[in-house]
Every structure is written in C-alpha cells, then in structure tokens.
Design a protein around this motif. Structure first.
Motif, PDB file in Angstrom:
ATOM      1  N   MET A 187       0.829  -1.204   0.000  1.00 38.15           N
ATOM      2  CA  MET A 187       0.000   0.000   0.000  1.00 38.15           C
ATOM      3  C   MET A 187       0.863   1.253   0.000  1.00 38.15           C
ATOM      4  SD  MET A 187      -3.029  -1.184   2.642  1.00 38.15           S
ATOM      5  CE  MET A 187      -3.834   0.423   2.668  1.00 38.15           C
ATOM      6  N   LEU A 188       1.947   1.238   0.775  1.00 34.81           N
ATOM      7  CA  LEU A 188       2.845   2.391   0.794  1.00 34.81           C
ATOM      8  C   LEU A 188       3.487   2.597  -0.565  1.00 34.81           C
ATOM      9  CD1 LEU A 188       4.515   1.831   4.275  1.00 34.81           C
ATOM     10  CD2 LEU A 188       2.986   3.710   3.674  1.00 34.81           C
ATOM     11  N   TYR A 189       3.899   1.500  -1.216  1.00 30.49           N
ATOM     12  CA  TYR A 189       4.476   1.608  -2.553  1.00 30.49           C
ATOM     13  C   TYR A 189       3.466   2.216  -3.527  1.00 30.49           C
ATOM     14  CZ  TYR A 189       8.159  -1.625  -0.956  1.00 30.49           C
ATOM     15  OH  TYR A 189       9.183  -2.227  -0.289  1.00 30.49           O
ATOM     16  N   GLU A 190       2.238   1.713  -3.469  1.00 31.99           N
ATOM     17  CA  GLU A 190       1.210   2.188  -4.397  1.00 31.99           C
ATOM     18  C   GLU A 190       0.908   3.662  -4.178  1.00 31.99           C
ATOM     19  OE1 GLU A 190      -3.356   1.053  -5.820  1.00 31.99           O
ATOM     20  OE2 GLU A 190      -2.259  -0.285  -4.481  1.00 31.99           O
ATOM     21  N   ALA A 191       0.927   4.097  -2.918  1.00 28.61           N
ATOM     22  CA  ALA A 191       0.645   5.499  -2.606  1.00 28.61           C
ATOM     23  C   ALA A 191       1.848   6.404  -2.842  1.00 28.61           C
ATOM     24  CB  ALA A 191       0.187   5.621  -1.160  1.00 28.61           C
ATOM     25  N   GLY A 192       3.023   5.811  -3.114  1.00 23.17           N
ATOM     26  CA  GLY A 192       4.225   6.619  -3.318  1.00 23.17           C
ATOM     27  C   GLY A 192       4.740   7.256  -2.041  1.00 23.17           C
ATOM     28  N   ILE A 193       4.516   6.596  -0.908  1.00 24.41           N
ATOM     29  CA  ILE A 193       4.934   7.129   0.395  1.00 24.41           C
ATOM     30  C   ILE A 193       6.161   6.365   0.869  1.00 24.41           C
ATOM     31  CG2 ILE A 193       4.283   7.422   2.818  1.00 24.41           C
ATOM     32  CD1 ILE A 193       1.365   7.661   1.860  1.00 24.41           C
ATOM     33  N   ARG A 194       7.193   7.106   1.195  1.00 28.60           N
ATOM     34  CA  ARG A 194       8.423   6.505   1.710  1.00 28.60           C
ATOM     35  C   ARG A 194       8.546   6.831   3.193  1.00 28.60           C
ATOM     36  NH1 ARG A 194       7.408   4.609  -2.321  1.00 28.60           N
ATOM     37  NH2 ARG A 194       8.601   4.528  -4.268  1.00 28.60           N
ATOM     38  N   ILE A 195       8.974   5.857   3.976  1.00 25.63           N
ATOM     39  CA  ILE A 195       9.120   6.078   5.417  1.00 25.63           C
ATOM     40  C   ILE A 195      10.584   5.902   5.807  1.00 25.63           C
ATOM     41  CG2 ILE A 195       6.767   5.340   5.904  1.00 25.63           C
ATOM     42  CD1 ILE A 195       7.926   2.672   6.873  1.00 25.63           C
ATOM     43  N   PRO A 196      11.007   6.515   6.921  1.00 26.33           N
ATOM     44  CA  PRO A 196      12.398   6.358   7.355  1.00 26.33           C
ATOM     45  C   PRO A 196      12.703   4.905   7.717  1.00 26.33           C
ATOM     46  CG  PRO A 196      11.307   8.160   8.509  1.00 26.33           C
ATOM     47  CD  PRO A 196      10.240   7.420   7.782  1.00 26.33           C
ATOM     48  N   GLU A 197      13.969   4.544   7.630  1.00 24.86           N
ATOM     49  CA  GLU A 197      14.373   3.207   8.051  1.00 24.86           C
ATOM     50  C   GLU A 197      14.325   3.102   9.574  1.00 24.86           C
ATOM     51  OE1 GLU A 197      18.153   2.219   6.430  1.00 24.86           O
ATOM     52  OE2 GLU A 197      17.490   2.397   4.339  1.00 24.86           O
ATOM     53  N   ASN A 198      14.192   1.867  10.049  1.00 28.70           N
ATOM     54  CA  ASN A 198      14.273   1.559  11.482  1.00 28.70           C
ATOM     55  C   ASN A 198      13.167   2.195  12.323  1.00 28.70           C
ATOM     56  OD1 ASN A 198      16.680   0.110  10.970  1.00 28.70           O
ATOM     57  ND2 ASN A 198      17.851   2.028  11.045  1.00 28.70           N
ATOM     58  N   LYS A 204      -4.763  12.727  27.590  1.00 24.51           N
ATOM     59  CA  LYS A 204      -3.619  13.641  27.592  1.00 24.51           C
ATOM     60  C   LYS A 204      -3.206  14.085  26.192  1.00 24.51           C
ATOM     61  CE  LYS A 204      -1.813  11.584  31.842  1.00 24.51           C
ATOM     62  NZ  LYS A 204      -0.675  10.875  32.475  1.00 24.51           N
ATOM     63  N   LYS A 205      -3.512  13.300  25.194  1.00 23.29           N
ATOM     64  CA  LYS A 205      -3.032  13.569  23.841  1.00 23.29           C
ATOM     65  C   LYS A 205      -4.117  14.201  22.979  1.00 23.29           C
ATOM     66  CE  LYS A 205      -2.444  10.146  20.877  1.00 23.29           C
ATOM     67  NZ  LYS A 205      -1.874   8.987  20.142  1.00 23.29           N
ATOM     68  N   GLU A 206      -3.745  15.260  22.277  1.00 27.99           N
ATOM     69  CA  GLU A 206      -4.594  15.830  21.227  1.00 27.99           C
ATOM     70  C   GLU A 206      -3.972  15.467  19.891  1.00 27.99           C
ATOM     71  OE1 GLU A 206      -6.401  19.998  21.216  1.00 27.99           O
ATOM     72  OE2 GLU A 206      -4.767  20.209  19.757  1.00 27.99           O
ATOM     73  N   GLU A 207      -4.810  15.127  18.908  1.00 30.47           N
ATOM     74  CA  GLU A 207      -4.249  14.660  17.641  1.00 30.47           C
ATOM     75  C   GLU A 207      -5.032  15.220  16.453  1.00 30.47           C
ATOM     76  OE1 GLU A 207      -4.386  10.445  18.076  1.00 30.47           O
ATOM     77  OE2 GLU A 207      -6.562  10.373  18.278  1.00 30.47           O
ATOM     78  N   THR A 208      -4.314  15.312  15.334  1.00 29.64           N
ATOM     79  CA  THR A 208      -4.920  15.715  14.072  1.00 29.64           C
ATOM     80  C   THR A 208      -4.631  14.638  13.040  1.00 29.64           C
ATOM     81  OG1 THR A 208      -4.712  18.091  14.500  1.00 29.64           O
ATOM     82  CG2 THR A 208      -4.892  17.416  12.211  1.00 29.64           C
ATOM     83  N   PHE A 209      -5.670  14.216  12.316  1.00 30.44           N
ATOM     84  CA  PHE A 209      -5.513  13.226  11.252  1.00 30.44           C
ATOM     85  C   PHE A 209      -5.387  13.961   9.917  1.00 30.44           C
ATOM     86  CE2 PHE A 209      -8.255   9.981  13.777  1.00 30.44           C
ATOM     87  CZ  PHE A 209      -7.176   9.762  14.635  1.00 30.44           C
ATOM     88  N   HIS A 210      -4.408  13.566   9.126  1.00 32.29           N
ATOM     89  CA  HIS A 210      -4.205  14.098   7.778  1.00 32.29           C
ATOM     90  C   HIS A 210      -4.225  12.917   6.816  1.00 32.29           C
ATOM     91  CE1 HIS A 210      -1.300  16.099   4.674  1.00 32.29           C
ATOM     92  NE2 HIS A 210      -2.553  16.086   4.252  1.00 32.29           N
ATOM     93  N   LEU A 211      -5.299  12.804   6.026  1.00 28.54           N
ATOM     94  CA  LEU A 211      -5.446  11.671   5.106  1.00 28.54           C
ATOM     95  C   LEU A 211      -4.551  11.880   3.889  1.00 28.54           C
ATOM     96  CD1 LEU A 211      -6.783   8.990   4.437  1.00 28.54           C
ATOM     97  CD2 LEU A 211      -8.681  10.264   3.405  1.00 28.54           C
ATOM     98  N   LEU A 212      -3.652  10.943   3.673  1.00 26.66           N
ATOM     99  CA  LEU A 212      -2.720  11.016   2.553  1.00 26.66           C
ATOM    100  C   LEU A 212      -3.203  10.236   1.338  1.00 26.66           C
ATOM    101  CD1 LEU A 212       0.625  10.421   4.494  1.00 26.66           C
ATOM    102  CD2 LEU A 212      -0.441  12.608   3.920  1.00 26.66           C
ATOM    103  N   TRP A 213      -3.911   9.134   1.572  1.00 21.89           N
ATOM    104  CA  TRP A 213      -4.249   8.223   0.473  1.00 21.89           C
ATOM    105  C   TRP A 213      -5.435   7.374   0.874  1.00 21.89           C
ATOM    106  CZ3 TRP A 213      -4.231   2.821  -0.030  1.00 21.89           C
ATOM    107  CH2 TRP A 213      -4.175   2.317  -1.340  1.00 21.89           C
ATOM    108  N   GLY A 214      -6.338   7.139  -0.047  1.00 19.04           N
ATOM    109  CA  GLY A 214      -7.485   6.276   0.213  1.00 19.04           C
ATOM    110  C   GLY A 214      -8.673   7.017   0.789  1.00 19.04           C
ATOM    111  N   ASP A 215      -9.541   6.301   1.480  1.00 24.43           N
ATOM    112  CA  ASP A 215     -10.743   6.887   2.086  1.00 24.43           C
ATOM    113  C   ASP A 215     -10.768   6.566   3.567  1.00 24.43           C
ATOM    114  OD1 ASP A 215     -12.836   4.485   2.649  1.00 24.43           O
ATOM    115  OD2 ASP A 215     -11.718   4.065   0.810  1.00 24.43           O
TER     116      ASP A 215
END
Length: 499
Positions: A358-369, A418-429
């Motif tokens: 899925m990451l490949y298809e979306a063109g998203i690269r993540i850091p190693e480790n 304790k945590k506040e979060e924001t979702f940012h949709l990069l790919w899909g629905d």
C-alpha cells in the motif's frame, strides 16, 4: 473508486461548425445519436460559440485574407438556429456542450442550458475568459494543447479555488497530429500530478488511426473527444475529422482497449489456475512418512505432474515448518497437506507485505528503522476486521505516526485524556466518527480530535493517514469496549522493530 460526471464521456465535436448548414447539422446529430445508441455510450455533441460581432475586430470582419475569418463568417448561425440544433441534441438523448470563445458566448451556454462548457486550447490561458467560465456554474472541460506543465498547474489551482467541477484534456493542437507529436506518456503525468482531476484525451490524428485512442484508454483517460462530420457530394471533411464509419471504428477500438485493460484488481480464473497448476511441481514422499510427523525437505522431493489437490513445492517451501502429515505416506506417494498449524509468523509477514504494498502504491516513503505496531484489539486472527498498523516516525514534545488501515478494517471507539491529535489523510478513504458524528475524509483533508473525545475510524478501500499529535504516552488510550480495556497492552499489539 470515486466516480464523476466526466467518466466514460465521448465528445463529438461538429466539424467546421457543420458548414453553417442546419440540415447538415441535424444529420450529424442524428448519426452520432445512432452510434451512441449502438454502443450505449455516455456521449455529448459539442458546438462552438463565438459572438462574431465582438469576437472579430470591426476592421477585419469582412477581410478574406485573414486566417479563419472567412470560415467563421461563412458558417455563422443565429442564436435561434443554435437553439434548434440544441433541441435536436436533447431530443436524441445526447448531452450538450459548447466551446465559448468570448464572454458573451459563455452567457449563451448558461441561458441555453448546456450540460458542459469546453475550453479550447487556444483559450486555456485567456484569463478573462476563464474567469467568466468559472462563474458559469457548469462542469468545465479544458484542453491543454500548447501549455507547459506550469501553465496547467495554474489552471488547476485556479479552478480548484473557484470550486468548479473540471477536467483536463491532453491535446496536441496540430491538425492533423502525426504520431510522433502525440506524446501520450504525458497523460500519465497529468493523472499522477492531479489525482483528483479527471483527465481525458482530445485527438486530432488521422481518422483511420485508432492506436492513440487505445493508448489513451490504457492510460486511464476517462474522456475521449474527436471532430466528427458527415461527408456529402458538396461537403468534404478535413484531415482530422471522422465520418460515422470511422467514429464507429474509433469507439470500437476504445471499448476493446478498455476490455483488455480491465481494472486495477487482479482477477485469476479457474482456467488460469489449472493452466499454471499443470506446470507446477508437486510434493512426493522420498521415504515412508508416518502420520503426525512434520514434513521437512529431507522427507520429500518435487516433480511434475502436480495432481489435483496435491501440495505444491511452493506451499511446502513457504510453510514447511508448519505442515504435518495427516496420514501415513509411502515412498513416491503424492503428498496432500495444506493445513497450516499456528502460523503466526506467516500471518504477520502477510500483514507486513500488504502494508508495504500500500505504501508503494501510494508513493509514500518512510524512514528506516521505525518501530511498527500491529494493533489487534480482537486478536491477531481478527486483525483484518479490527485493528490498524501504526508506524512511529517521531515522538518528542510533538508526535508523528503513520497509520494504515486495510480495506474494510475498523479501529474501535476510544479516547485520549492527555493527547490531542490531528488526522491528515494522505491516500485512500477514511471515515472518522467523533462523539457520534461521522466525518468522511478524502485525500488531503485534516481533522482534529480533541482530548477526551470518543472516536473511531474505518476505511472502505484502505487508507494511509498521518496522526500528528502532542507526545504519545503509554496507557493513554481508553476503550469503550471493556474486553479491550481489560487486555494487557502487549495482548493487543505486536511490535516490530524492523519490518
């Protein structure tokens, strides 16, 4: 996949304004309607509108030595005549479209109720006209002949900010266009660069040349356009306009290409499976094997034919540590074992491989480790129904995670104190339910989830999104489902340090 009003649209542009002859105009419309009916198409007939009294400078309006002016003047029609042609289009069940070349003609498109407005390549950088077109309230189709990619960037930005439904057409403004000028790979770039914008192909190649339309369809062009006409004893078509027979061949080629391309899913028929099975190696016992013994490579050999239901060499190679003999096997007997015992490693590996795909298809690269968490709130075997994959990118005073949901997967209701979060949709629905209110997100959208707000999320077709938040703290996820709450953190998570 999201559908739009532009999908599978065929556009028939009336060549040379049907010579300004009403009878001939009706004939073209009728012929295109027959073709539309024959192939059951979503099709539109396109006119060209110019207010010639203002479009052509008064000093040139009667000149015969200025390019295009004599043709435009000789094929001129009144508003009433165009309305008669438009009425015929609607009577024949075709959609209507016109290319306005001036602001007055845009108003005419609106008052006459055109289904679409088309912007010609020569007008695609005419910003006063584009401003007027954006105010029409009509879906807009824009040809991009002669425009650099930066010019198209400006067009896309402009119409997005105007909240206009619009599509782009790859087009080469040469009449006719030779093959070497078509640059069909540019369709790939348009589709990849503007994933939310429908993209089509407007062709001006030789009418007998159906190769470009096949290529356009294979590259996922959703709109196809050609100049069309009906030749007579007195009317000869130009070198880039199609007669009805050529239109039928062009449409047949497009539909054939669409059938050949299929869709983005992999469909494997039983015939294909059987064909491949006839070439595979089956597993045979190299010695007597007793019931209950694990199958190892030293106990078997591989050979053709692989008989129906027999274990293949690939299966044993992938699952050999988990296949056990369910019966006694004599030497050289085919082995029939498919039951995988407690293959947790194999199941996790399949999850990882699908997420990486899925990451490949979306063109998203993540850091190693990065540390990867597989959340499985109802057990690992139920992961594909309930759960998510969390990739921890950074966790300081601020936190960023990448979240992956498989198709049909849900993440249960919970909150963070304790945590506040924001979702940012990069790919899909993605659908996020916050305090009982559903928010359907599309790629690029963001959504705030405040502290103490119950929320859950799910995806129909799969999703990848960023979770950007304050610091992530252990034991700050509170689930409404008590059975999840009672689980130890390590019961509902599988941690991978290196995937």
């Amino acid at each position: 996949m999201k559908t739009s009003i532009f999908d599978d649209l065929f556009i028939f542009e009336m060549a040379n304004n049907h010579q300004g002859d009403m009878t001939h105009g009706f004939k073209i419309i009728d012929e295109m309607a027959k073709i539309r009916d024959k192939f059951n198409l979503n099709a539109a007939v396109k006119f060209q509108y110019r207010d010639l009294s203002s479009f052509i400078h008064k000093d040139f309006i009667n000149r015969t030595d200025v390019n295009h002016v004599p043709r435009l003047m000789s094929t001129r029609l009144s508003d009433e005549q165009f309305e008669q042609l438009l009425k015929r289009v609607k009577e024949r069940g075709l959609k209507s479209m016109s290319t306005p070349f001036d602001e007055i003609s845009v108003d005419r498109c609106v008052t006459q109720g055109m289904d679409y407005v088309k912007v010609a390549s020569c007008s695609a950088d005419d910003w006063p006209l584009l401003e007027k077109v954006s105010q029409s309230g009509k879906p807009v189709i824009i040809s991009t002949g002669g425009l650099q990619i930066t010019d198209i960037d400006s067009l896309v930005s402009f119409f997005r900010h105007k909240h206009t439904d619009f599509a782009l057409m790859h087009c080469v403004a040469l009449y006719p266009s030779p093959n070497e000028s078509l640059n069909m790979d540019f369709l790939d770039r348009l589709i990849h660069r503007y994933p939310e914008v429908p993209v089509g192909f407007s062709g001006h190649e030789d009418p007998e040349n159906t190769d470009p339309v096949k290529i356009a369809v294979s590259k996922k062009a959703v709109i196809l356009e050609r100049h069309v006409g009906v030749p007579t004893d007195s009317i000869k078509l130009n070198g880039y306009s199609m007669n009805p027979q050529q239109v039928e061949k062009w449409i047949s080629a497009a539909l054939d290409a669409k059938a050949i391309c299929g869709d983005s899913e992999k469909h494997i028929s039983e015939d294909e499976k059987n064909s491949l099975l006839s070439l595979k190696r089956g597993v045979y016992a190299s010695k007597n094997i007793k019931k209950g013994e694990p199958l190892s490579l030293g106990d078997v050999y591989f050979a053709m034919p692989c008989q129906k239901g027999q274990t293949t060499s690939g299966e044993l190679g992938q699952y050999r540590a988990n296949l056990t003999a369910s019966k006694n096997y004599e030497k050289d007997e085919p082995v029939y074992e498919h039951q995988i015992q407690n293959d947790t490693v194999g199941f996790i590996r399949s999850i990882v491989h699908e997420a990486q795909g899925m990451l490949y298809e979306a063109g998203i690269r993540i850091p190693e480790n990065c540390t990867v968490e597989i959340s499985h709130h109802k057990g690992l075997q139920m992961f594909r129904e309930t759960g998510a994959i969390l990739i921890n990118i950074v966790n300081r005073e601020y936190c960023k995670k990448l979240m992956i949901l498989f198709p049909g997967q849900k993440h249960p209701v919970h909150l963070h104190k304790k945590k506040e979060e924001t979702f940012h949709l990069l790919w899909g629905d993605l659908q996020v339910v916050i305090e009982g209110t559903a928010h359907d997100m599309t790629a690029g959208e963001i959504l705030l989830v405040e502290r103490n707000a119950d929320h859950s999320f799910s995806s129909r077709n799969g999703a990848i999104f960023e979770e950007i938040s304050t610091s992530h703290l252990k034991n700050d996820s509170y689930y409404t489902n008590e059975s999840i709450t009672r689980m130890d953190l390590m019961e509902r998570k599988t941690i991978l340090e290196n995937w």
